[in-house]
Structures are given as C-alpha cells and as structure tokens.
Design a protein around this motif. Structure first.
Motif: not given
Length: 115
Positions: A7-24
């Motif tokens: 199932s898809a999980i929807l999280i309210s996050m802008d693109a900058g925050e999302f990519f920063e989490e991926i980098r971490k």
C-alpha cells in the motif's frame, strides 16, 4: 493477515526534505559498507620496522631466478647454497633472504630485494 500488503504511504513533506532524508539514509549505508571493508587493526603477528620479507617460498625463488626448475633449487639445497626452513617443522618450505642474496651474488644477478 497472512501475506504482505502493498500500500502507498502518504507523508506530507516537500521535495527538499524528502531528498535530504534520502541523502541521510545513503550516507549511513555508505558508512556501514566502508566499515566492513576497512583494513583490520595490526595483530601481534605484525612486526613494526620490518623493511624486507625474510622468507620466500619455492614459487618466489623460481621467479627471482628467472623461472629455474624445482630440481635446480633442490640441487642448491643439497649443495648447501639454500637452507630450507619449515614453519612448525612441517608444511610448506621457505628460504631465508640471506641465502637468496648470497646466491644472487654468486650468480651475478641484480639484487632485486632489500638493500
């Protein structure tokens, strides 16, 4: 529920925050991967200050003397030119660098080892 449910999980996050989490996450995985490949710490068998290899095996001797045959090496042993050394009295045979260096001088080969 016995199986996995996709199932898809929807999280309210802008693109900058999302990519920063991926980098971490990527940085943490890279750290873990490089730790596994680090050079192990020196052991008691390491000898500080050792500047040349003191023992050579049969294959290395053959290479040093331009691929001489094994029988030639056995003749050198029989003649006392090389002294075979066995670790723990059994197993693979090694030869001392001092003997190899002397043999190089006798044969007038360039000294390829330590000075």
């Amino acid at each position: 529920m016995s199986g996995k449910v996709n199932s898809a999980i929807l999280i309210s996050m802008d693109a900058g925050e999302f990519f920063e989490e991926i980098r971490k996450v990527v940085r943490e995985e890279v750290k873990l991967a490089t730790r596994e490949r680090e050079i192990p710490a020196p052991t008691l068998l390491d000898t500080p200050g050792l500047i040349y290899k003191p023992l050579y095996d049969m294959k290395e001797i053959r290479h040093l003397f331009s691929d001489v045959c094994r029988s030639t090496i056995y003749e050198w042993i029989k003649a006392g030119r090389l002294t075979p050394v066995k670790i723990n009295g059994r197993g693979k045979v090694f030869f001392l660098w001092a003997d190899i260096e002397r043999l190089c001088k006798e044969r007038q080969l360039p000294n390829t080892g330590p000075s």
